[in-house]
Scaffold this motif. Sequence first.
Motif, PDB file in Angstrom:
ATOM      1  N   SER A  24       0.910  -1.332   0.091  1.00  0.00           N
ATOM      2  CA  SER A  24       0.038  -0.169  -0.091  1.00  0.00           C
ATOM      3  C   SER A  24       0.882   1.273  -0.012  1.00  0.00           C
ATOM      4  N   PRO A 132      -8.146   3.047   5.924  1.00  0.00           N
ATOM      5  CA  PRO A 132      -7.813   1.584   6.004  1.00  0.00           C
ATOM      6  C   PRO A 132      -6.623   0.944   6.453  1.00  0.00           C
ATOM      7  N   GLY A 144      -7.938  -2.404   7.722  1.00  0.00           N
ATOM      8  CA  GLY A 144      -7.977  -3.552   6.545  1.00  0.00           C
ATOM      9  C   GLY A 144      -9.415  -3.522   6.333  1.00  0.00           C
ATOM     10  N   SER A 145     -10.064  -4.884   6.112  1.00  0.00           N
ATOM     11  CA  SER A 145     -11.354  -5.073   5.879  1.00  0.00           C
ATOM     12  C   SER A 145     -12.229  -4.508   6.800  1.00  0.00           C
ATOM     13  N   TRP A 149     -17.567   1.654   5.747  1.00  0.00           N
ATOM     14  CA  TRP A 149     -18.237   2.134   4.314  1.00  0.00           C
ATOM     15  C   TRP A 149     -18.691   3.505   4.431  1.00  0.00           C
ATOM     16  N   THR A 219     -14.325  -2.588  -8.900  1.00  0.00           N
ATOM     17  CA  THR A 219     -14.278  -3.274  -7.701  1.00  0.00           C
ATOM     18  C   THR A 219     -13.939  -4.738  -8.005  1.00  0.00           C
ATOM     19  N   ARG A 223     -10.743  -7.030  -6.036  1.00  0.00           N
ATOM     20  CA  ARG A 223     -11.132  -8.401  -5.369  1.00  0.00           C
ATOM     21  C   ARG A 223     -10.605  -9.587  -6.126  1.00  0.00           C
ATOM     22  N   PHE A 228      -5.220  -9.282  -2.920  1.00  0.00           N
ATOM     23  CA  PHE A 228      -5.737  -8.583  -2.098  1.00  0.00           C
ATOM     24  C   PHE A 228      -6.294  -9.094  -0.637  1.00  0.00           C
ATOM     25  N   GLY A 231      -8.950  -7.710   1.797  1.00  0.00           N
ATOM     26  CA  GLY A 231      -8.640  -6.465   2.263  1.00  0.00           C
ATOM     27  C   GLY A 231      -7.576  -6.348   3.411  1.00  0.00           C
ATOM     28  N   ASP A 232      -7.096  -7.583   3.586  1.00  0.00           N
ATOM     29  CA  ASP A 232      -6.190  -7.673   4.666  1.00  0.00           C
ATOM     30  C   ASP A 232      -4.846  -7.938   4.376  1.00  0.00           C
ATOM     31  N   ASN A 303      -7.764  -0.565  -0.614  1.00  0.00           N
ATOM     32  CA  ASN A 303      -8.948  -0.403   0.237  1.00  0.00           C
ATOM     33  C   ASN A 303      -9.586   0.973   0.260  1.00  0.00           C
ATOM     34  N   ARG A 307     -13.342   2.328  -0.788  1.00  0.00           N
ATOM     35  CA  ARG A 307     -14.177   3.207   0.089  1.00  0.00           C
ATOM     36  C   ARG A 307     -14.565   4.334  -0.937  1.00  0.00           C
TER      37      ARG A 307
END
Lengths: 398, 398
Positions: A24, A132, A144-145, A149, A219, A223, A228, A231-232, A303, A307
Amino acid sequence: MDDDYSSWVPDAEVEEGLRPLPASAAWLPGDEPGRRQFLAIEGLPLESDPLGWIDVTLAYETWGHLNEARDNAVYVAHAFTGDSHVSGVAGDGHLTGGWWNGLVGPGRPIDTDRYFVVCANVVGGCQGTTGPAHPHPVDGLPWGSRFPWLTLRDMVQAEAHLADHLGVDSWALVIGPSMGGMRAVEWAATFPERVRAIGAVGTTAETTAEQIAWNAAQTAAIRLDPAFRGGDYYGAADGAGPYLGLGIARAIAHTTYRSEQELDARFGRRAQIGDPLAPDGMFAVESYLDHHADKLARRFDANSYLRMIHAVNTHDVGRGRGGLAAALAGFEGDALVIAIDSDRLYPLSNSERLAAALPGAVEVTVLHSDIGHDGFLVDSTGLNDAVEGLLRRVQARV
Amino acid sequence: MDDDYSSWVPDAEVEEGLRPLPASAAWLPGDEPGRRQFLAIEGLPLESDPLGWIDVTLAYETWGHLNEARDNAVYVAHAFTGDSHVSGVAGDGHLTGGWWNGLVGPGRPIDTDRYFVVCANVVGGCQGTTGPAHPHPVDGLPWGSRFPWLTLRDMVQAEAHLADHLGVDSWALVIGPSMGGMRAVEWAATFPERVRAIGAVGTTAETTAEQIAWNAAQTAAIRLDPAFRGGDYYGAADGAGPYLGLGIARAIAHTTYRSEQELDARFGRRAQIGDPLAPDGMFAVESYLDHHADKLARRFDANSYLRMIHAVNTHDVGRGRGGLAAALAGFEGDALVIAIDSDRLYPLSNSERLAAALPGAVEVTVLHSDIGHDGFLVDSTGLNDAVEGLLRRVQARV
């Protein structure tokens, strides 16, 4: 949405895998702050969850000084992958130069010698404000995840906290392009008494099915990237982040930011590498998109990107307010609604719908550009004239 | 590019993972042939490789009979994800109903009671003709990543072999939409003496930078899918194919096939599942794209999809022929060039460029549709009239 492709050369080190991309590119607490200042906001409510809230630290920048009458404050709202660095150079904690240097700075239309200019990174972003990649307050591990939102309305509430903190009762102008323009309109709907003028550039008052469709593919690409990890990905043992998925998302988005005419005139069927008839050949336009994909992966966070998509998808100024016109009925300020004639992502019809919903007879200012949506960054003369005119009108009313 | 979304309900079995998608939905030798006939072609040369060639079996269908004068043959060239099943119903070896039933059939404008209609699946496709899912002649394992990267010219050469085999010296008409229209133009350039008329519907004589850009994101999404395994996914132990990546590619493509106006009018901001403010909510347009993604994955093959992208990207009728006008100078037949006014993937300017390059004063026939590129499948009245008119002119010349 910058476009300095001409200066780009492929990075051999990266191609050979010697210097992997970061998981990131988010700015993290402890990193060089550069021009950033910070404001802690406790318990920011979340529109998507009546019981939800989040403590956030807002990273923001200011230029110039608030005058005694406190009537010279301008809020500049950044776009999708933008940040607080509206004006200035890259370096010292800022990955990119000012994204609106043509419009904001000393002697520019939004003259920082005259106006007190403010811009904050949005909540959920990745260039200083809590997002995130930041540590969760309970366990200190990246959100993370788990990061909520948010909607644009949540982001605007945070911006209002900043206005309070800075002593700005009312902005002379809230202006932004694209997702920034969406927040300018939200400001007019939420705090009509605190905004004397808005500038909505290449944007919409409600995200359309078409815009949601483009976001859906983006998106899904993020994913799909195995890096990915739902998300973590921040603490992954191999250090790899979902930069391929993020890059594909950017390539899709970037194509929507440009016009068919520009891409054809600029690249045509020109080859960049080898013979495109062969499987390892490459067209120039493919190389150009690869460049923009790579560049975004080096300055953003996947992430945060998701968002921003969620915030844009849920954007509908009329939601829960009896429709768009009712939502904006209380706004008595001036409004500049700017459309770029070649913009296919936020076409003229979007600006016309917004202008029609604003009180008074607001006319859309149509700027010519061959480039498309990104024209607001590249072809600036018409934009500068329009903003100067708006600020003259606002001043005359004081 | 069909669109029977109204009949779709989510497949709970699939969502629960009880019935996984196939690694590839390709038709394989030994499968139910349905209406397919087959022609073996030995040593088809490859444009991308002066020393390269491939043995192929062409799967094709015919309707009606070649008359004694042999002047009633019509070749219908299918589009990107199309196949030989132009006319008819689904079932018995055919995964979908005829893709151009409105135009081709008994009593239709291309009347199979009167014309001898022929359509073959392209080389590299996945509905009967030799493609990446088929066994390699040396080891009997699927071609997979080893399958060559053909051009549209290679495909047209195979179609010419089929014409020879069927005793068709000259087609009364070669017609196709989109990638099929590209091959119709290639026929006019390569075999002008064998084509009395062409019909190029919603297509281009040379693929533009814009079209290559959309293809780039689609290619990247397929390659990103871990189940793609570099193209060698057929024998994967877990049986999983790259249907997620293929689905993303389809979602991108499908959006380009439709118009902004149609998506907005049809779906707007309507929710399909839950509250879109929440992370598990879903907009109707997102569900619609998911449906089309899933549907393509159940009837196509990812390696074939990549071969089609390569063939479209390298499409340039003027390549190696002194430009477009020179390439088409020898064509003395009639030409119908049809553009759909809302088509953003193959905009009117593409058809105008093609028409201007054709000998004689060819005018573009502009059909109105709200739908975009897919209008050629959905709004058929104008198309039917234009094709009937063309066939009347061709007959009058005999």
